[in-house]
Design an enzyme around this catalytic site. Structure first.
Site, mmCIF file in Angstrom:
data_model
loop_
_atom_site.group_PDB
_atom_site.id
_atom_site.type_symbol
_atom_site.label_atom_id
_atom_site.label_comp_id
_atom_site.label_asym_id
_atom_site.label_seq_id
_atom_site.Cartn_x
_atom_site.Cartn_y
_atom_site.Cartn_z
ATOM 1 C CE1 TYR A 32 -4.334 0.769 -0.418
ATOM 2 C CE2 TYR A 32 -3.797 2.557 1.085
ATOM 3 C CZ TYR A 32 -4.644 1.981 0.183
ATOM 4 O OH TYR A 32 -5.817 2.624 -0.157
ATOM 5 C CG HIS A 34 2.786 6.033 1.866
ATOM 6 N ND1 HIS A 34 4.021 6.457 2.317
ATOM 7 C CD2 HIS A 34 2.319 5.185 2.816
ATOM 8 C CE1 HIS A 34 4.273 5.918 3.501
ATOM 9 N NE2 HIS A 34 3.259 5.121 3.823
ATOM 10 N N GLY A 36 6.269 7.994 1.255
ATOM 11 C CA GLY A 36 7.246 7.621 2.290
ATOM 12 C C GLY A 36 8.068 6.432 1.817
ATOM 13 C CG HIS A 37 6.134 2.624 1.498
ATOM 14 N ND1 HIS A 37 4.800 2.957 1.543
ATOM 15 C CD2 HIS A 37 6.360 1.807 2.565
ATOM 16 C CE1 HIS A 37 4.225 2.357 2.589
ATOM 17 N NE2 HIS A 37 5.155 1.669 3.228
ATOM 18 C CG ASP A 150 7.814 2.428 11.163
ATOM 19 O OD1 ASP A 150 6.852 1.942 11.762
ATOM 20 O OD2 ASP A 150 7.714 2.964 10.045
ATOM 21 C CD GLN A 153 10.429 -1.480 11.120
ATOM 22 O OE1 GLN A 153 9.491 -2.225 11.339
ATOM 23 N NE2 GLN A 153 10.493 -0.726 10.034
ATOM 24 N NE ARG A 187 -1.457 -0.297 11.271
ATOM 25 C CZ ARG A 187 -0.296 -0.959 11.359
ATOM 26 N NH1 ARG A 187 0.839 -0.307 11.275
ATOM 27 N NH2 ARG A 187 -0.279 -2.267 11.532
HETATM 28 P P1 AMP Z 1 5.548 -0.245 6.254
HETATM 29 O O1 AMP Z 1 5.063 -0.650 4.893
HETATM 30 O O2 AMP Z 1 4.631 0.689 6.961
HETATM 31 O O3 AMP Z 1 6.008 -1.403 7.081
HETATM 32 O O4 AMP Z 1 6.855 0.630 5.998
HETATM 33 C C1 AMP Z 1 7.941 0.146 5.244
HETATM 34 C C2 AMP Z 1 9.105 1.078 5.408
HETATM 35 O O5 AMP Z 1 8.742 2.386 4.950
HETATM 36 C C3 AMP Z 1 9.542 1.242 6.868
HETATM 37 O O6 AMP Z 1 10.956 1.268 6.935
HETATM 38 C C4 AMP Z 1 8.937 2.574 7.259
HETATM 39 O O7 AMP Z 1 9.653 3.234 8.281
HETATM 40 C C5 AMP Z 1 9.035 3.342 5.959
HETATM 41 N N1 AMP Z 1 8.052 4.433 5.948
HETATM 42 C C6 AMP Z 1 6.722 4.347 6.126
HETATM 43 N N2 AMP Z 1 6.148 5.564 6.126
HETATM 44 C C7 AMP Z 1 7.155 6.465 5.959
HETATM 45 C C8 AMP Z 1 7.215 7.883 5.892
HETATM 46 N N3 AMP Z 1 6.128 8.642 6.001
HETATM 47 N N4 AMP Z 1 8.428 8.465 5.709
HETATM 48 C C9 AMP Z 1 9.554 7.704 5.611
HETATM 49 N N5 AMP Z 1 9.554 6.350 5.672
HETATM 50 C C10 AMP Z 1 8.377 5.733 5.846
#
Ligand code: AMP
Length: 281
Positions: A32, A34, A36-37, A150, A153, A187
Site C-alpha cells: 500500500y 506511498h 514515504g516508501h 518507525d 524499528q 494506516r
Molecule cells: P511499512 O510498509 O509501513 O512497514 O513501511 C515500510 C518502510 O517504509 C519502513 O521502513 C517505514 O519506516 C518506511 N516508511 C513508512 N512511512 C514512511 C514515511 N512517512 N516516511 C519515511 N519512511 C516511511
C-alpha cells in the site's frame, strides 16, 4: 520490473545480478505504498545497481487483536509506483512461502523492544526481526532501507545487524509528510475525515517538542508534558505514549543530551498512528 512470489525466484534473479557484478538494495515494506516508501526506493535506486522491494503483510508482527485482516493491500498500484521509481523486482510472497509447515525459528531481542511500541505490541518486534532476517537471507542485499518514521524499528534493525555481524549497510531515511504535516502512513486510510483533520495534532506536537529542544530545554519531562497537553487538547486523540529515550538503547532519559528520540503513538478511532523526532545534541 518483475513481480515474483517465491524465494527461489528472488534467489535466481539476484544470482544473475551478482554474476554481472551488480550491487543490490532492499526496501522491506508491507505494501500500500506511498511517498514515504517511495523515498526509500529512490534512495536505493540512487545507491545501488538493482533494487528489490518486498511487499509482505507479515502476520508474525501483528498481535491477535491488531489489524492484520483489514491492513490495506493494492499490489497493482504498488507495482506502478515501484516501476515508475526505478525499482527492479517486487518480492510478494504468500505467508505460506515465508512460514513453511513446522516453522519454529525466531530472532528475539531483549532490551530495545521493551519500550515504546513494544509495550503495547508485545509480539511485534520479534515478528519484525524474524522477517527482516529472513528477507536479508533471501535477498542478500548490500544495503537495506528503513524509515525514521518507525524509529524504534530502525534502532532495533541496526542493533540486530551489529550484534549478529550481518554484512549489510542499514540506511535510515527521513519522515515524509503530507502538506499539513501528518506523517504519511498506509494506516492513514483508516481515518474518518474528522479524525484526519484531528491527526495533524501529532506533527504539531513534534514541532513543539523540536522547538523546545532548539530553544535549549534540557528537561525531558517538561517537553513530554507540553507535547501531551497539546495532543490532549484534541478530543479525538487518545495517547498511547509520548516519551523521550536514548535512540541507541531505547532507555527513558531525564536530560536531553546525546542521540535522543522523542516518539509517540496516538489513537484516532481505529487508527493507531506514530510520529517522532530525532536529535543529536
Ligand atoms: P511499512 O510498509 O509501513 O512497514 O513501511 C515500510 C518502510 O517504509 C519502513 O521502513 C517505514 O519506516 C518506511 N516508511 C513508512 N512511512 C514512511 C514515511 N512517512 N516516511 C519515511 N519512511 C516511511
Amino acid at each position: 520490473m518483475k513481480i515474483v512470489k517465491t524465494v527461489d525466484e528472488v534467489r535466481a534473479q539476484v544470482k544473475e545480478w551478482r554474476k554481472a557484478g551488480l550491487s543490490v538494495g532492499l526496501v522491506p515494506t508491507m505494501g500500500y505504498l506511498h511517498e514515504g516508501h517511495q523515498s526509500l526506493i529512490k534512495k536505493s535506486v540512487e545507491q545501488n545497481d538493482r533494487t528489490v522491494v518486498s511487499v509482505f503483510v507479515n502476520p508474525m508482527q501483528f498481535g491477535p487483536t491488531e489489524d492484520l485482516e483489514s491492513y490495506p493491500r493494492d499490489l497493482e498500484a504498488d507495482a506502478k509506483l515501484v516501476e515508475s521509481t526505478g525499482g527492479d523486482l517486487i518480492f510478494n510472497p504468500e505467508p505460506e512461502e515465508m512460514y513453511k509447515d513446522g516453522f519454529c525459528s525466531f530472532v528475539n531481542m531483549t532490551g530495545l523492544p521493551d519500550a515504546l511500541c513494544g509495550l503495547t505490541r508485545p509480539v511485534h518486534f520479534k515478528g519484525v526481526c524474524t522477517v527482516v532476517n529472513k528477507l536479508f537471507n533471501i535477498v542478500k542485499p548490500d544495503r537495506a532501507y528503513f524509515g525514521e518514521k518507525d524509529a524504534q524499528q530502525l534502532a532495533i534493525i541496526m542493533r540486530m545487524v551489529k550484534d549478529l555481524n550481518m554484512d549489510i549497510e542499514i540506511v535510515g531515511c527521513p519522515i515524509i509528510r503530507e502538506a499539513d504535516g501528518l506523517a504519511k502512513s498506509s494506516r492513514n486510510i483508516y481515518l474518518t475525515p474528522e479524525e484526519r483533520k484531528a491527526a495533524v495534532i501529532l506533527s504539531k506536537s513534534v514541532a513543539l517538542g523540536k522547538k523546545m529542544v532548539a530553544e535549549g530545554e534540557k528537561d525531558a519531562k517538561k517537553i513530554v508534558t507540553a507535547m501531551k497537553e497539546l495532543i490532549n487538547s484534541e478530543p479525538l486523540a487518545t495517547i498511547d505514549y509520548v516519551e523521550m529515550v536514548d535512540m541507541d538503547t531505547m532507555k527513558a532519559i531525564d536530560e536531553v543530551k546525546g542521540h535522543v528520540l522523542c516518539a509517540m503513538a496516538v489513537k484516532f478511532g481505529k487508527a493507531r498512528l506514530i510520529d517522532n523526532f530525532i536529535e543529536t545534541l
